[in-house]
Design a protein around this motif. Structure first.
Motif, PDB file in Angstrom:
ATOM      1  N   VAL A  71       0.834  -1.201   0.000  1.00  0.00           N
ATOM      2  CA  VAL A  71       0.000   0.000   0.000  1.00  0.00           C
ATOM      3  C   VAL A  71       0.871   1.254   0.000  1.00  0.00           C
ATOM      4  O   VAL A  71       0.601   2.221  -0.729  1.00  0.00           O
ATOM      5  CB  VAL A  71      -0.954  -0.010   1.208  1.00  0.00           C
ATOM      6  CG1 VAL A  71      -1.655   1.344   1.349  1.00  0.00           C
ATOM      7  CG2 VAL A  71      -1.987  -1.118   1.061  1.00  0.00           C
ATOM      8  N   GLY A  72       1.929   1.246   0.808  1.00  0.00           N
ATOM      9  CA  GLY A  72       2.813   2.405   0.856  1.00  0.00           C
ATOM     10  C   GLY A  72       3.491   2.668  -0.471  1.00  0.00           C
ATOM     11  O   GLY A  72       3.620   3.822  -0.902  1.00  0.00           O
ATOM     12  N   LEU A  73       3.929   1.612  -1.142  1.00  0.00           N
ATOM     13  CA  LEU A  73       4.573   1.765  -2.437  1.00  0.00           C
ATOM     14  C   LEU A  73       3.596   2.301  -3.479  1.00  0.00           C
ATOM     15  O   LEU A  73       3.924   3.216  -4.247  1.00  0.00           O
ATOM     16  CB  LEU A  73       5.145   0.421  -2.889  1.00  0.00           C
ATOM     17  CG  LEU A  73       5.863   0.402  -4.240  1.00  0.00           C
ATOM     18  CD1 LEU A  73       7.037   1.363  -4.243  1.00  0.00           C
ATOM     19  CD2 LEU A  73       6.324  -1.009  -4.570  1.00  0.00           C
ATOM     20  N   ILE A  74       2.395   1.754  -3.498  1.00  0.00           N
ATOM     21  CA  ILE A  74       1.376   2.227  -4.453  1.00  0.00           C
ATOM     22  C   ILE A  74       0.994   3.666  -4.163  1.00  0.00           C
ATOM     23  O   ILE A  74       0.851   4.491  -5.071  1.00  0.00           O
ATOM     24  CB  ILE A  74       0.151   1.309  -4.410  1.00  0.00           C
ATOM     25  CG1 ILE A  74       0.506  -0.085  -4.942  1.00  0.00           C
ATOM     26  CG2 ILE A  74      -1.006   1.896  -5.215  1.00  0.00           C
ATOM     27  CD1 ILE A  74      -0.597  -1.107  -4.796  1.00  0.00           C
ATOM     28  N   VAL A 117       1.325   6.646  -6.826  1.00  0.00           N
ATOM     29  CA  VAL A 117       0.140   7.414  -7.228  1.00  0.00           C
ATOM     30  C   VAL A 117       0.352   8.899  -6.947  1.00  0.00           C
ATOM     31  O   VAL A 117       0.003   9.760  -7.779  1.00  0.00           O
ATOM     32  CB  VAL A 117      -1.106   6.885  -6.498  1.00  0.00           C
ATOM     33  CG1 VAL A 117      -2.286   7.834  -6.683  1.00  0.00           C
ATOM     34  CG2 VAL A 117      -1.473   5.486  -7.003  1.00  0.00           C
ATOM     35  N   CYS A 118       0.925   9.232  -5.796  1.00  0.00           N
ATOM     36  CA  CYS A 118       1.137  10.641  -5.443  1.00  0.00           C
ATOM     37  C   CYS A 118       2.132  11.320  -6.373  1.00  0.00           C
ATOM     38  O   CYS A 118       2.120  12.555  -6.507  1.00  0.00           O
ATOM     39  CB  CYS A 118       1.637  10.748  -4.001  1.00  0.00           C
ATOM     40  SG  CYS A 118       0.380  10.406  -2.758  1.00  0.00           S
ATOM     41  N   GLN A 120      10.913   8.554  -6.355  1.00  0.00           N
ATOM     42  CA  GLN A 120       9.527   8.937  -6.634  1.00  0.00           C
ATOM     43  C   GLN A 120       8.604   7.734  -6.696  1.00  0.00           C
ATOM     44  O   GLN A 120       7.386   7.876  -6.539  1.00  0.00           O
ATOM     45  CB  GLN A 120       9.473   9.716  -7.958  1.00  0.00           C
ATOM     46  CG  GLN A 120      10.232  11.029  -7.923  1.00  0.00           C
ATOM     47  CD  GLN A 120      10.532  11.560  -9.312  1.00  0.00           C
ATOM     48  OE1 GLN A 120      10.033  11.058 -10.316  1.00  0.00           O
ATOM     49  NE2 GLN A 120      11.378  12.577  -9.391  1.00  0.00           N
ATOM     50  N   TRP A 121       9.156   6.553  -6.959  1.00  0.00           N
ATOM     51  CA  TRP A 121       8.365   5.323  -6.974  1.00  0.00           C
ATOM     52  C   TRP A 121       8.872   4.338  -5.918  1.00  0.00           C
ATOM     53  O   TRP A 121       8.946   3.140  -6.157  1.00  0.00           O
ATOM     54  CB  TRP A 121       8.382   4.694  -8.368  1.00  0.00           C
ATOM     55  CG  TRP A 121       7.422   5.364  -9.318  1.00  0.00           C
ATOM     56  CD1 TRP A 121       6.780   6.547  -9.141  1.00  0.00           C
ATOM     57  CD2 TRP A 121       7.014   4.882 -10.602  1.00  0.00           C
ATOM     58  NE1 TRP A 121       6.005   6.856 -10.227  1.00  0.00           N
ATOM     59  CE2 TRP A 121       6.118   5.844 -11.149  1.00  0.00           C
ATOM     60  CE3 TRP A 121       7.309   3.756 -11.354  1.00  0.00           C
ATOM     61  CZ2 TRP A 121       5.528   5.709 -12.391  1.00  0.00           C
ATOM     62  CZ3 TRP A 121       6.721   3.609 -12.610  1.00  0.00           C
ATOM     63  CH2 TRP A 121       5.838   4.573 -13.117  1.00  0.00           C
ATOM     64  N   PRO A 146       7.280  11.956  -2.885  1.00  0.00           N
ATOM     65  CA  PRO A 146       6.208  12.239  -3.862  1.00  0.00           C
ATOM     66  C   PRO A 146       5.020  12.965  -3.247  1.00  0.00           C
ATOM     67  O   PRO A 146       4.491  13.911  -3.855  1.00  0.00           O
ATOM     68  CB  PRO A 146       5.809  10.841  -4.353  1.00  0.00           C
ATOM     69  CG  PRO A 146       6.987   9.978  -4.071  1.00  0.00           C
ATOM     70  CD  PRO A 146       7.597  10.518  -2.825  1.00  0.00           C
ATOM     71  N   LEU A 147       4.585  12.539  -2.075  1.00  0.00           N
ATOM     72  CA  LEU A 147       3.457  13.194  -1.408  1.00  0.00           C
ATOM     73  C   LEU A 147       3.799  14.633  -1.064  1.00  0.00           C
ATOM     74  O   LEU A 147       3.010  15.562  -1.304  1.00  0.00           O
ATOM     75  CB  LEU A 147       3.084  12.410  -0.153  1.00  0.00           C
ATOM     76  CG  LEU A 147       1.917  12.952   0.677  1.00  0.00           C
ATOM     77  CD1 LEU A 147       0.620  12.951  -0.130  1.00  0.00           C
ATOM     78  CD2 LEU A 147       1.747  12.128   1.964  1.00  0.00           C
TER      79      LEU A 147
END
Length: 398
Positions: A126-129, A133-134, A171-172, A178-179
């Motif tokens: 979940v953290g990686l996704i 996404v952010c 970033q990924w 990213p957030l």
């Protein structure tokens, strides 16, 4: 009975003053759709770079016998965030170096915890996704700033350059950059377009994401105060008051949790991360540039990134970038270069400082096609190699 002469003109006006149901929502949806369509080439370029870097990393990791998912989702700082999501924060300061998770701000790990409670998969996944996404709203906001200041072509190139940063693979990864960059980009865009409440609210959220959120809060706050000097506005004042609330809230909470007013700063000292005026940064730079005959490639990349960032900031001053961008990037540089903490993570700390790339984007926008192709190709290959090297060869945190 028909209206009188004095009543007749009032009826149509009264009807016009009542907005149709859903008009505001429809207007927002239209603006967002139009903005997204304009940003589409930048987002496609961003996605293409990141997918290429990920593919190169995947092939490299396979040949080295490393797992792709653990390296991106559950290593180094990601472990700290996942630990907070699993077990919460420490209740005491302690004395052991590198052992207190109160140094990490709460918004990202709590979002991971909340999303993992309602979605399948592990919290690491979940953290990686979430980070991936952010990164797209972040890229969109970066494009919006570049487009606002210099047009669509510069906005696309600015987004592309941000994707190609040597530490861009973060970033990924399961990190907060990213957030935080998404909040920073859209908050700065809101200041540039006079949306002060949005600017303050997003700055407050950034202050719950990373300690450098104080740089964004200062940019919004100082520019808002200058605007208030010229003309009072309740919206501007609201934005100014909102901007530092996230950062102040967390720092105050840490103080209460540790029962000392300087609790958060005591944690930073425990991590050797207090401000020292740049003494440690200069020492490490001198060590690598003057005395180390075979310096580590990653540390050379970090040193070059820091020096280049200073040069780019001076060019930004020369180009007379808007004040909120200069304040934000200037304070990020002060915090990053003036810290006594670990040296090798400082290139990553500057990842949200995307306005520093504006001078390069302007140069590329004016370049001839062959030089543009060479620059774009070189940037992508550099991003792919540096990303893989940082994760697979460099033995410490990115």
């Amino acid at each position: 009975m028909p209206p009188t002469a004095t009543e007749a003109p009032l009826l149509p006006k009264a009807r016009r003053s009542r907005p149709a149901p859903g008009t505001a929502i429809t207007g927002i949806r239209t603006r967002v759709t139009r903005s997204l369509r304009r940003a589409a080439p930048a987002l496609l370029a961003y996605a293409a770079v990141r997918v290429f870097v990920l593919l190169v990393f995947g092939v490299w990791a396979h040949k080295e016998g490393h797992g792709i998912w653990p390296a991106l989702a559950a290593d180094w700082d990601s472990k700290w965030y996942l630990g907070i999501a699993d077990h919460g924060y420490e209740r005491t300061l302690g004395t052991e170096y590198d052992a207190n998770n109160l140094a990490f701000f709460p918004l990202y790990p709590y979002l991971v915890k909340a999303l993992a409670a309602v979605t399948p998969g592990s919290r690491a996944t979940v953290g990686l996704i979430l980070a991936g996404v952010c990164s797209f709203p972040a890229a969109w906001g970066i494009f919006a700033v570049g487009d606002r200041l210099h047009g669509r072509r510069v906005g696309i190139l600015l987004t592309f350059l941000w994707a190609c940063l040597p530490v861009g693979i973060v970033q990924w990864m399961g990190y907060t950059e990213p957030l935080f960059t998404a909040f920073a980009a859209w908050s700065l865009y809101a200041v540039l377009t006079g949306r002060w409440v949005w600017a303050g609210a997003l700055a407050a959220l950034s202050g719950l994401t990373r300690p450098t959120g104080i740089a964004l809060a200062a940019a919004v706050g100082l520019c808002g105060l200058l605007a208030l000097r010229r003309r009072f506005s309740a919206r501007v004042l609201t934005g100014v008051l909102l901007a530092p609330l996230g950062w102040l809230a967390y720092v105050s909470w840490v103080g209460l949790r540790l029962h000392r007013w300087d609790g958060y700063f005591a944690v930073q000292r425990l991590w050797h991360n207090e401000l020292d005026g740049g003494v440690e940064t200069l020492r490490r730079m001198r060590e690598f540039l003057a005395y180390d005959s075979t310096p580590e490639l990653f540390l050379v990349m970090v040193t070059v990134t820091l020096l280049a960032s200073v040069v780019l900031f001076l060019l930004s001053l020369w180009d007379r970038q808007p004040l909120p961008l200069l304040i934000f990037t200037g304070l990020l540089l002060v915090i990053t270069l003036g810290s006594g903490g670990v040296y090798f993570s400082r290139a990553r700390f500057l990842l949200p400082a995307f306005p520093l790339l504006l001078p390069l984007a302007l140069v590329l926008a004016r370049a001839q096609r062959r030089f543009l192709v060479l620059g774009v190709t070189g940037a992508v290959l550099c991003a792919a190699y540096c990303g893989g090297y940082m994760i697979l060869v460099w033995p410490s945190a990115p």
